[in-house]
Motif scaffolding. Structure first.
Motif, short mmCIF file in Angstrom:
data_model
loop_
_atom_site.label_atom_id
_atom_site.label_comp_id
_atom_site.label_asym_id
_atom_site.label_seq_id
_atom_site.Cartn_x
_atom_site.Cartn_y
_atom_site.Cartn_z
N LEU A 77 31.34 25.70 8.49
CA LEU A 77 32.07 24.46 8.75
C LEU A 77 33.05 24.10 7.63
O LEU A 77 34.20 23.78 7.92
CB LEU A 77 31.11 23.30 9.04
N PRO A 78 32.65 24.18 6.35
CA PRO A 78 33.65 23.91 5.30
C PRO A 78 34.83 24.89 5.34
O PRO A 78 35.98 24.51 5.14
CB PRO A 78 32.86 24.05 3.99
N ARG A 79 34.53 26.15 5.61
CA ARG A 79 35.61 27.14 5.73
C ARG A 79 36.52 26.82 6.91
O ARG A 79 37.74 26.96 6.82
CB ARG A 79 35.03 28.55 5.88
N PHE A 80 35.91 26.42 8.01
CA PHE A 80 36.67 26.04 9.19
C PHE A 80 37.60 24.87 8.86
O PHE A 80 38.78 24.88 9.22
CB PHE A 80 35.72 25.67 10.33
N ILE A 81 37.09 23.87 8.16
CA ILE A 81 37.90 22.71 7.79
C ILE A 81 39.05 23.12 6.89
O ILE A 81 40.19 22.66 7.07
CB ILE A 81 37.02 21.61 7.15
N ILE A 82 38.80 24.01 5.94
CA ILE A 82 39.87 24.51 5.07
C ILE A 82 40.96 25.18 5.89
O ILE A 82 42.15 24.91 5.69
CB ILE A 82 39.30 25.48 4.01
N VAL A 83 40.58 26.03 6.83
CA VAL A 83 41.55 26.73 7.67
C VAL A 83 42.33 25.73 8.52
O VAL A 83 43.56 25.81 8.61
CB VAL A 83 40.87 27.80 8.56
N ILE A 84 41.65 24.77 9.12
CA ILE A 84 42.30 23.80 9.99
C ILE A 84 43.30 22.95 9.19
O ILE A 84 44.43 22.73 9.61
CB ILE A 84 41.26 22.90 10.70
N VAL A 85 42.88 22.46 8.03
CA VAL A 85 43.78 21.63 7.21
C VAL A 85 44.99 22.45 6.76
O VAL A 85 46.13 21.98 6.85
CB VAL A 85 43.02 21.02 6.01
N PHE A 86 44.76 23.65 6.30
CA PHE A 86 45.87 24.53 5.89
C PHE A 86 46.83 24.76 7.06
O PHE A 86 48.05 24.59 6.92
CB PHE A 86 45.32 25.87 5.39
N CYS A 87 46.28 25.14 8.21
CA CYS A 87 47.12 25.39 9.39
C CYS A 87 47.89 24.15 9.81
O CYS A 87 49.07 24.23 10.17
CB CYS A 87 46.26 25.87 10.57
N TYR A 88 47.24 23.01 9.77
CA TYR A 88 47.90 21.76 10.16
C TYR A 88 49.12 21.49 9.29
O TYR A 88 50.23 21.30 9.79
CB TYR A 88 46.92 20.59 10.08
N PHE A 89 48.92 21.46 7.97
CA PHE A 89 50.03 21.10 7.10
C PHE A 89 51.15 22.13 7.10
O PHE A 89 52.32 21.78 7.15
CB PHE A 89 49.54 20.81 5.68
N VAL A 90 50.81 23.39 7.09
CA VAL A 90 51.85 24.43 7.12
C VAL A 90 52.59 24.41 8.46
O VAL A 90 53.82 24.34 8.50
CB VAL A 90 51.25 25.83 6.85
N SER A 91 51.86 24.45 9.54
CA SER A 91 52.47 24.55 10.87
C SER A 91 53.33 23.35 11.22
O SER A 91 54.47 23.50 11.65
CB SER A 91 51.39 24.71 11.94
N PHE A 92 52.78 22.17 11.07
CA PHE A 92 53.51 20.99 11.51
C PHE A 92 54.60 20.56 10.53
O PHE A 92 55.58 19.95 10.94
CB PHE A 92 52.55 19.87 11.90
N SER A 93 54.47 20.91 9.26
CA SER A 93 55.57 20.65 8.33
C SER A 93 56.76 21.55 8.64
O SER A 93 57.89 21.10 8.70
CB SER A 93 55.12 20.89 6.88
N VAL A 94 56.48 22.83 8.85
CA VAL A 94 57.54 23.78 9.20
C VAL A 94 58.17 23.40 10.53
O VAL A 94 59.40 23.39 10.68
CB VAL A 94 56.99 25.23 9.23
N ALA A 95 57.35 23.08 11.52
CA ALA A 95 57.87 22.74 12.85
C ALA A 95 58.68 21.45 12.81
O ALA A 95 59.72 21.35 13.48
CB ALA A 95 56.72 22.60 13.84
#
Length: 141
Positions: A77-95
């Motif tokens: 779960l902590p790893r999942f949260i790290i991946v989700i937060v990373f994906c969120y900020f990178v993806s939606f900032s770029v988009a």
């Protein structure tokens, strides 16, 4: 007559991930568009809350169905949260930045608002990063 070797075989793991992705994307995007367009919540909060809902669906279904993971919740779960937060900020900032550039040059070419275009583009990029992170870091299939 074609032999079976001439067809591209899709990895069953990828097919499961896509199926789960359809479900969590539908849940997340529905929440985002409801928040963004009906309740008039800001872009950042709408995408954050919508993706939180999608992430909960994703974690449960990918852990149990896609990857059939035996990793402990305490570890995954902590790893999942790290991946989700990373994906969120990178993806939606770029988009968001890309949508601003594209929309500024061609606003009349779009039936979507600039924010809606950014949400759709960000969702695609988010999905790719999320699969890679879950497969190689969270559940290590």
């Amino acid at each position: 007559m074609r032999s079976e070797s001439n067809f591209i075989r899709l990895d069953p793991l990828l097919l499961k991930f896509i199926l789960v992705g359809i479900m969590n994307t539908a849940a997340g995007l529905s929440a985002i568009f409801l928040l963004l367009n009906v309740i008039n919540v800001s872009y950042w909060l709408s995408t954050f809350l919508g993706n939180t809902i999608g992430a909960a669906v994703s974690y449960y279904l990918n852990r149990s169905f896609t990857f059939s993971s035996q990793a402990s919740i305490k570890k995954s779960l902590p790893r999942f949260i790290i991946v989700i937060v990373f994906c969120y900020f990178v993806s939606f900032s770029v988009a968001k930045a890309a949508a601003e550039l594209i929309y500024t040059g061609f606003p009349q070419a779009f039936i979507l608002t600039q924010d809606m275009l950014a949400v759709l583009a960000g969702t695609g990029f988010y999905t790719i990063l999320n699969f890679l992170g879950q497969k190689y870091f969270v559940f290590k299939y």
